[in-house]
Design a protein around this motif. Structure first.
Motif, PDB file in Angstrom:
ATOM      1  N   ARG A 165       1.905  17.557 128.102  1.00  0.00           N
ATOM      2  CA  ARG A 165       0.941  18.511 128.631  1.00  0.00           C
ATOM      3  C   ARG A 165      -0.244  17.775 129.270  1.00  0.00           C
ATOM      4  NH1 ARG A 165      -0.937  23.928 127.511  1.00  0.00           N
ATOM      5  NH2 ARG A 165      -2.225  24.358 129.343  1.00  0.00           N
ATOM      6  N   ILE A 166      -0.677  16.720 128.610  1.00  0.00           N
ATOM      7  CA  ILE A 166      -1.792  15.950 129.181  1.00  0.00           C
ATOM      8  C   ILE A 166      -1.378  15.375 130.541  1.00  0.00           C
ATOM      9  CG2 ILE A 166      -3.342  13.969 128.897  1.00  0.00           C
ATOM     10  CD1 ILE A 166      -3.274  14.335 125.944  1.00  0.00           C
ATOM     11  N   TYR A 167      -0.151  14.791 130.585  1.00  0.00           N
ATOM     12  CA  TYR A 167       0.335  14.233 131.854  1.00  0.00           C
ATOM     13  C   TYR A 167       0.340  15.296 132.949  1.00  0.00           C
ATOM     14  CZ  TYR A 167       1.924   9.715 130.058  1.00  0.00           C
ATOM     15  OH  TYR A 167       1.961   8.455 129.530  1.00  0.00           O
ATOM     16  N   SER A 168       0.869  16.478 132.607  1.00  0.00           N
ATOM     17  CA  SER A 168       1.008  17.461 133.678  1.00  0.00           C
ATOM     18  C   SER A 168      -0.359  17.967 134.143  1.00  0.00           C
ATOM     19  CB  SER A 168       1.961  18.594 133.286  1.00  0.00           C
ATOM     20  OG  SER A 168       1.419  19.306 132.225  1.00  0.00           O
ATOM     21  N   GLU A 169      -1.312  18.056 133.227  1.00  0.00           N
ATOM     22  CA  GLU A 169      -2.652  18.474 133.658  1.00  0.00           C
ATOM     23  C   GLU A 169      -3.315  17.379 134.503  1.00  0.00           C
ATOM     24  OE1 GLU A 169      -3.595  21.434 133.441  1.00  0.00           O
ATOM     25  OE2 GLU A 169      -2.288  22.254 131.881  1.00  0.00           O
ATOM     26  N   LEU A 170      -3.081  16.127 134.127  1.00  0.00           N
ATOM     27  CA  LEU A 170      -3.659  15.031 134.920  1.00  0.00           C
ATOM     28  C   LEU A 170      -3.037  15.024 136.321  1.00  0.00           C
ATOM     29  CD1 LEU A 170      -3.749  12.014 132.402  1.00  0.00           C
ATOM     30  CD2 LEU A 170      -5.715  13.300 133.251  1.00  0.00           C
ATOM     31  N   GLU A 171      -1.726  15.316 136.348  1.00  0.00           N
ATOM     32  CA  GLU A 171      -1.017  15.417 137.639  1.00  0.00           C
ATOM     33  C   GLU A 171      -1.692  16.422 138.557  1.00  0.00           C
ATOM     34  OE1 GLU A 171       1.572  13.877 139.288  1.00  0.00           O
ATOM     35  OE2 GLU A 171       0.985  12.518 137.650  1.00  0.00           O
ATOM     36  N   ARG A 172      -2.162  17.510 137.934  1.00  0.00           N
ATOM     37  CA  ARG A 172      -2.864  18.535 138.726  1.00  0.00           C
ATOM     38  C   ARG A 172      -4.301  18.156 139.035  1.00  0.00           C
ATOM     39  NH1 ARG A 172      -1.187  22.847 134.779  1.00  0.00           N
ATOM     40  NH2 ARG A 172       1.029  22.863 135.225  1.00  0.00           N
ATOM     41  N   ASN A 173      -4.609  16.899 138.758  1.00  0.00           N
ATOM     42  CA  ASN A 173      -5.951  16.375 139.025  1.00  0.00           C
ATOM     43  C   ASN A 173      -7.045  16.966 138.163  1.00  0.00           C
ATOM     44  OD1 ASN A 173      -5.499  14.380 140.858  1.00  0.00           O
ATOM     45  ND2 ASN A 173      -5.212  15.885 142.519  1.00  0.00           N
ATOM     46  N   SER A 174      -6.657  17.457 137.016  1.00  0.00           N
ATOM     47  CA  SER A 174      -7.637  18.032 136.120  1.00  0.00           C
ATOM     48  C   SER A 174      -8.207  16.958 135.188  1.00  0.00           C
ATOM     49  CB  SER A 174      -6.934  19.113 135.309  1.00  0.00           C
ATOM     50  OG  SER A 174      -7.865  19.992 134.772  1.00  0.00           O
ATOM     51  N   ILE A 175      -9.431  17.160 134.790  1.00  0.00           N
ATOM     52  CA  ILE A 175      -9.978  16.375 133.682  1.00  0.00           C
ATOM     53  C   ILE A 175      -9.459  17.064 132.418  1.00  0.00           C
ATOM     54  CG2 ILE A 175     -12.100  15.804 132.430  1.00  0.00           C
ATOM     55  CD1 ILE A 175     -13.501  15.865 135.255  1.00  0.00           C
ATOM     56  N   VAL A 176      -8.894  16.295 131.491  1.00  0.00           N
ATOM     57  CA  VAL A 176      -8.293  16.912 130.313  1.00  0.00           C
ATOM     58  C   VAL A 176      -9.178  16.668 129.099  1.00  0.00           C
ATOM     59  CG1 VAL A 176      -6.238  17.022 128.862  1.00  0.00           C
ATOM     60  CG2 VAL A 176      -6.008  16.511 131.297  1.00  0.00           C
ATOM     61  N   ILE A 177      -9.533  17.737 128.419  1.00  0.00           N
ATOM     62  CA  ILE A 177     -10.450  17.630 127.276  1.00  0.00           C
ATOM     63  C   ILE A 177      -9.689  17.995 126.002  1.00  0.00           C
ATOM     64  CG2 ILE A 177     -12.639  18.434 126.325  1.00  0.00           C
ATOM     65  CD1 ILE A 177     -13.178  19.402 129.292  1.00  0.00           C
ATOM     66  N   VAL A 178      -9.629  17.062 125.059  1.00  0.00           N
ATOM     67  CA  VAL A 178      -8.804  17.263 123.869  1.00  0.00           C
ATOM     68  C   VAL A 178      -9.673  17.290 122.610  1.00  0.00           C
ATOM     69  CG1 VAL A 178      -6.856  16.342 122.530  1.00  0.00           C
ATOM     70  CG2 VAL A 178      -6.911  16.033 125.011  1.00  0.00           C
ATOM     71  N   THR A 179      -9.365  18.188 121.713  1.00  0.00           N
ATOM     72  CA  THR A 179     -10.089  18.255 120.435  1.00  0.00           C
ATOM     73  C   THR A 179      -9.796  17.011 119.602  1.00  0.00           C
ATOM     74  OG1 THR A 179      -8.178  19.430 119.545  1.00  0.00           O
ATOM     75  CG2 THR A 179     -10.068  20.772 120.191  1.00  0.00           C
ATOM     76  N   GLY A 180     -10.842  16.357 119.132  1.00  0.00           N
ATOM     77  CA  GLY A 180     -10.637  15.256 118.198  1.00  0.00           C
ATOM     78  C   GLY A 180     -10.373  15.822 116.815  1.00  0.00           C
ATOM     79  N   PHE A 181     -10.008  14.923 115.868  1.00  0.00           N
ATOM     80  CA  PHE A 181     -10.083  15.271 114.442  1.00  0.00           C
ATOM     81  C   PHE A 181      -8.932  16.152 113.947  1.00  0.00           C
ATOM     82  CE2 PHE A 181     -12.890  17.820 111.236  1.00  0.00           C
ATOM     83  CZ  PHE A 181     -12.792  16.877 110.239  1.00  0.00           C
ATOM     84  N   GLN A 182      -8.044  16.644 114.841  1.00  0.00           N
ATOM     85  CA  GLN A 182      -7.007  17.555 114.346  1.00  0.00           C
ATOM     86  C   GLN A 182      -5.599  17.039 114.603  1.00  0.00           C
ATOM     87  OE1 GLN A 182      -7.088  21.043 116.882  1.00  0.00           O
ATOM     88  NE2 GLN A 182      -9.251  21.375 116.456  1.00  0.00           N
ATOM     89  N   GLY A 183      -4.697  17.475 113.735  1.00  0.00           N
ATOM     90  CA  GLY A 183      -3.280  17.263 113.968  1.00  0.00           C
ATOM     91  C   GLY A 183      -2.547  18.478 113.427  1.00  0.00           C
ATOM     92  N   ILE A 184      -1.251  18.518 113.693  1.00  0.00           N
ATOM     93  CA  ILE A 184      -0.439  19.613 113.182  1.00  0.00           C
ATOM     94  C   ILE A 184       0.551  19.010 112.204  1.00  0.00           C
ATOM     95  CG2 ILE A 184       1.128  21.497 113.819  1.00  0.00           C
ATOM     96  CD1 ILE A 184      -1.720  21.565 115.067  1.00  0.00           C
ATOM     97  N   ASN A 185       0.565  19.507 110.983  1.00  0.00           N
ATOM     98  CA  ASN A 185       1.458  18.890 110.002  1.00  0.00           C
ATOM     99  C   ASN A 185       2.847  19.513 110.038  1.00  0.00           C
ATOM    100  OD1 ASN A 185       1.359  21.250 108.512  1.00  0.00           O
ATOM    101  ND2 ASN A 185      -0.118  20.456 107.023  1.00  0.00           N
ATOM    102  N   GLN A 186       3.699  19.064 109.147  1.00  0.00           N
ATOM    103  CA  GLN A 186       5.105  19.479 109.206  1.00  0.00           C
ATOM    104  C   GLN A 186       5.307  20.973 108.939  1.00  0.00           C
ATOM    105  OE1 GLN A 186       5.171  16.887 105.864  1.00  0.00           O
ATOM    106  NE2 GLN A 186       6.946  17.974 105.064  1.00  0.00           N
ATOM    107  N   TYR A 187       4.298  21.615 108.371  1.00  0.00           N
ATOM    108  CA  TYR A 187       4.413  23.062 108.155  1.00  0.00           C
ATOM    109  C   TYR A 187       3.878  23.844 109.352  1.00  0.00           C
ATOM    110  CZ  TYR A 187       4.504  20.928 103.567  1.00  0.00           C
ATOM    111  OH  TYR A 187       4.775  20.108 102.516  1.00  0.00           O
ATOM    112  N   GLY A 188       3.470  23.108 110.377  1.00  0.00           N
ATOM    113  CA  GLY A 188       2.918  23.776 111.551  1.00  0.00           C
ATOM    114  C   GLY A 188       1.457  24.148 111.375  1.00  0.00           C
ATOM    115  N   ASP A 189       0.845  23.626 110.309  1.00  0.00           N
ATOM    116  CA  ASP A 189      -0.557  23.946 110.040  1.00  0.00           C
ATOM    117  C   ASP A 189      -1.491  22.901 110.635  1.00  0.00           C
ATOM    118  OD1 ASP A 189       0.066  26.165 108.571  1.00  0.00           O
ATOM    119  OD2 ASP A 189       0.016  25.114 106.635  1.00  0.00           O
TER     120      ASP A 189
END
Ligand code: ASP
Ligand code: MG
Length: 405
Positions: free
Chosen positions: A119-143
């Motif tokens: 997703r980051i690649y495709s947004e960069l492809e569209r010449n967008s600046i990509v802003i991502v939330t730090g501090f988070q991940g998704i665990n194996q339960y989808g949480d």
């Protein structure tokens, strides 16, 4: 170039700071670079969210606490996208679900396990600046799970590593890594560069500039890191493989006030005792730092070790519950300890460093409760009330007196 720019909470604390950071991001973008931005929550937001949770329930479930805390980063990212739009440039904010940042399951202290960057690649492809939330991940339960306090640095480095970015800039409220905390030591000097190993020691030992896991990752994937100010244009400190050592043996002094000492008195002097205690601790994911064991006398001995203050209550609980199994007569503990460390790649071959440190402490009339050393650091445990003075004396000894070994 592909550049990751991470802004800490103080650098996005209010509307004005967000606008300033947005300008910096846009300037980088206008210079022809692809830019990925990683943000922390604004100012004290994370602390406020935790306080809010505790108002409702003093012992909130870790899952729900992560769910709550993660909203802080989402706010700052959306606001940053809006600020960039206002400047007339394309930007999109994404959270960990949208990017696909997977993490191991431990709520509140998750580790990034995999990073999908499509997703980051495709947004960069569209010449967008990509802003991502730090501090988070998704665990194996989808949480949603968070990476531990200060974890946004780790998100930034993980993205830089996965995407093979040319540079990962960490913008913060100090303009680099100093020989000691400048709030404590007036003459602390900014380092031009520092090696991963030294930075890792400093970060783990209480210098709060970088999340230690971010340095670990940067070393593993050879990410070029720069710590610099979000307010000034000062050059900052480069963290990289081999630092030019010139004539310096020591690169910095760190202080960790969040240290508690625990002593088990009257343990049986049998083989395997240390194993018993420390495997308990490992199973409960409590890390133990300095350990000393007394010489056995009349078939008993004492073991003393340190844990971080936040783990003190759990540790005591655990040891008390297993008192019979471990076999000791009683526990002593002291939460008001601090760990002072000197770090430097040049000390490995130089015994004079330890002597100089102990001399400085002795000049300050400060007694040492425990000592531990590794190739590139010497740590001492001292009473917390002596901590600031100790830092000043040791800094003076190494950086102001111009020691010769
Ligand atoms: N907002 C989180 C914290 O305060 C993560 C971070 O700032 O890096 O710990
Ligand atoms: Mg931080």
């Amino acid at each position: 170039m592909l550049i990751v720019q991470k802004f800490g909470g103080s650098s996005v604390a209010n509307a004005d700071k967000i606008q300033k950071a947005a300008q910096r991001i846009v300037d980088t973008y206008k210079n022809g670079h692809k830019v990925i931005v990683v943000l922390s929550a604004q100012g004290d937001t994370t602390d406020d969210l935790i306080a809010k949770a505790k108002e409702i329930n003093p012992e909130p479930s870790k899952r729900e606490l992560d769910m709550l805390m993660a909203t802080g980063e989402q706010q700052s990212c959306a606001l940053m996208a809006m600020a960039i739009h206002r400047l007339g440039f394309p930007a999109i904010s994404l959270n960990a679900v949208q990017v696909g940042i997977s993490a191991f399951p431990q709520y509140g202290n998750a580790r990034i396990s995999r990073m999908k960057c499509d997703r980051i690649y495709s947004e960069l492809e569209r010449n967008s600046i990509v802003i991502v939330t730090g501090f988070q991940g998704i665990n194996q339960y989808g949480d949603i799970s968070t990476l531990g306090r200060g974890g946004s640095d780790t998100t930034a480095v993980a993205i830089a590593a996965e995407m093979q970015a040319d540079l990962c800039e960490i913008y913060t409220d100090v303009d680099g890594v100093y020989t000691a905390d400048p709030r404590m030591v007036k003459n602390a000097k900014k380092l031009k560069e520092i090696s991963y190993d030294e930075m890792l020691e400093l970060a783990s030992l209480g210098a709060v500039v970088l999340h230690n896991r971010s340095v670990e990752l940067a070393k593993k994937y050879n990410v070029r890191l720069v710590v610099r100010s979000s307010i000034t244009d000062a050059e900052g400190t480069v963290v990289k493989e081999e630092s030019q050592m010139e004539s310096t043996y020591i690169s910095g002094i760190a202080l960790d006030r969040e240290t508690a000492q625990i002593t088990l008195i009257g343990m049986k002097d049998d083989p395997g005792m240390a194993f018993k205690i420390f495997s308990f601790m490992a199973k409960n994911k409590i890390s133990v730092d300095i350990i000393i064991q007394s010489i056995g006398r009349q078939s008993v001995k004492d073991i003393s070790f340190t844990v971080s203050t936040e783990n003190l209550a759990d540790t005591i609980n655990l040891l008390e519950k297993n008192k019979d199994f471990i076999g000791y007569s009683h526990i002593m503990h002291d939460a008001n300890q601090a760990k002072l460390s000197v770090v430097g790649a040049g000390m490995a071959t130089n015994p004079g460093v330890a002597a100089a440190m102990f001399e400085a402490l002795s000049d300050a009339n400060i007694s040492i409760n425990m000592i531990s050393t590794s190739e590139i650091k010497i740590s001492v445990l001292i009473d917390e009330r002596d901590a600031e003075q100790a830092v000043r004396y040791v800094h003076n000894r190494f950086f102001e007196q111009g020691v010769e070994f």
